[in-house]
Design a protein around this motif. Sequence first.
Motif, short mmCIF file in Angstrom:
data_model
loop_
_atom_site.label_atom_id
_atom_site.label_comp_id
_atom_site.label_asym_id
_atom_site.label_seq_id
_atom_site.Cartn_x
_atom_site.Cartn_y
_atom_site.Cartn_z
N LEU A 65 0.82 -1.21 0.00
CA LEU A 65 0.00 0.00 0.00
C LEU A 65 0.85 1.25 0.00
O LEU A 65 0.53 2.24 -0.66
N ASP A 66 1.96 1.23 0.72
CA ASP A 66 2.86 2.38 0.76
C ASP A 66 3.39 2.70 -0.63
O ASP A 66 3.55 3.87 -0.99
N THR A 67 3.63 1.66 -1.42
CA THR A 67 4.12 1.85 -2.79
C THR A 67 3.00 2.34 -3.72
O THR A 67 3.23 3.21 -4.56
N LEU A 68 1.81 1.78 -3.57
CA LEU A 68 0.73 2.06 -4.51
C LEU A 68 -0.03 3.36 -4.23
O LEU A 68 -0.51 4.00 -5.17
N GLU A 110 -6.15 9.62 3.44
CA GLU A 110 -6.74 8.30 3.21
C GLU A 110 -5.70 7.19 3.36
O GLU A 110 -6.00 6.13 3.92
N LYS A 111 -4.49 7.42 2.88
CA LYS A 111 -3.42 6.44 3.05
C LYS A 111 -3.12 6.24 4.53
O LYS A 111 -2.96 5.12 5.00
N SER A 112 -3.05 7.34 5.27
CA SER A 112 -2.80 7.25 6.71
C SER A 112 -3.90 6.45 7.41
O SER A 112 -3.62 5.62 8.28
N LEU A 113 -5.14 6.69 7.01
CA LEU A 113 -6.24 5.94 7.60
C LEU A 113 -6.16 4.46 7.24
O LEU A 113 -6.41 3.59 8.09
N ALA A 114 -5.81 4.16 6.00
CA ALA A 114 -5.67 2.76 5.59
C ALA A 114 -4.59 2.06 6.42
O ALA A 114 -4.77 0.92 6.86
N MET A 115 -3.48 2.75 6.66
CA MET A 115 -2.40 2.17 7.47
C MET A 115 -2.85 1.97 8.92
O MET A 115 -2.55 0.94 9.53
N THR A 116 -3.59 2.94 9.44
CA THR A 116 -4.10 2.80 10.80
C THR A 116 -5.04 1.61 10.90
O THR A 116 -4.97 0.81 11.85
N LYS A 117 -5.93 1.47 9.93
CA LYS A 117 -6.86 0.34 9.95
C LYS A 117 -6.13 -0.99 9.80
O LYS A 117 -6.51 -1.99 10.40
N LEU A 118 -5.06 -1.01 9.03
CA LEU A 118 -4.26 -2.23 8.89
C LEU A 118 -3.60 -2.58 10.22
O LEU A 118 -3.52 -3.76 10.59
#
Length: 68
Positions: free
Chosen positions: A37-40, A46-54
């Motif tokens: 995800l960090d690459t894509l 939104e990326k920060s939220l995705a990482m938090t949810k992961l």
Amino acid sequence: MKQAIENNFKYHPPKNQEVVSKHEGVRNECRHLANTLDTLLPDSREKSLAMTKLEEVMMWANASIARN
């Protein structure tokens, strides 16, 4: 309910190497997805939220292993 509270709010040490391996497997898979995800994904809220949810996924998955 009391039994669930007791179980959910105590330390659950790994019972054996199989349990340790399961925890490591969850962490490895989540790390792999985080790197993908960090690459894509562009840097964004939104990326920060995705990482938090992961991170939450990893925490709850490992809680499932530990508690059960």
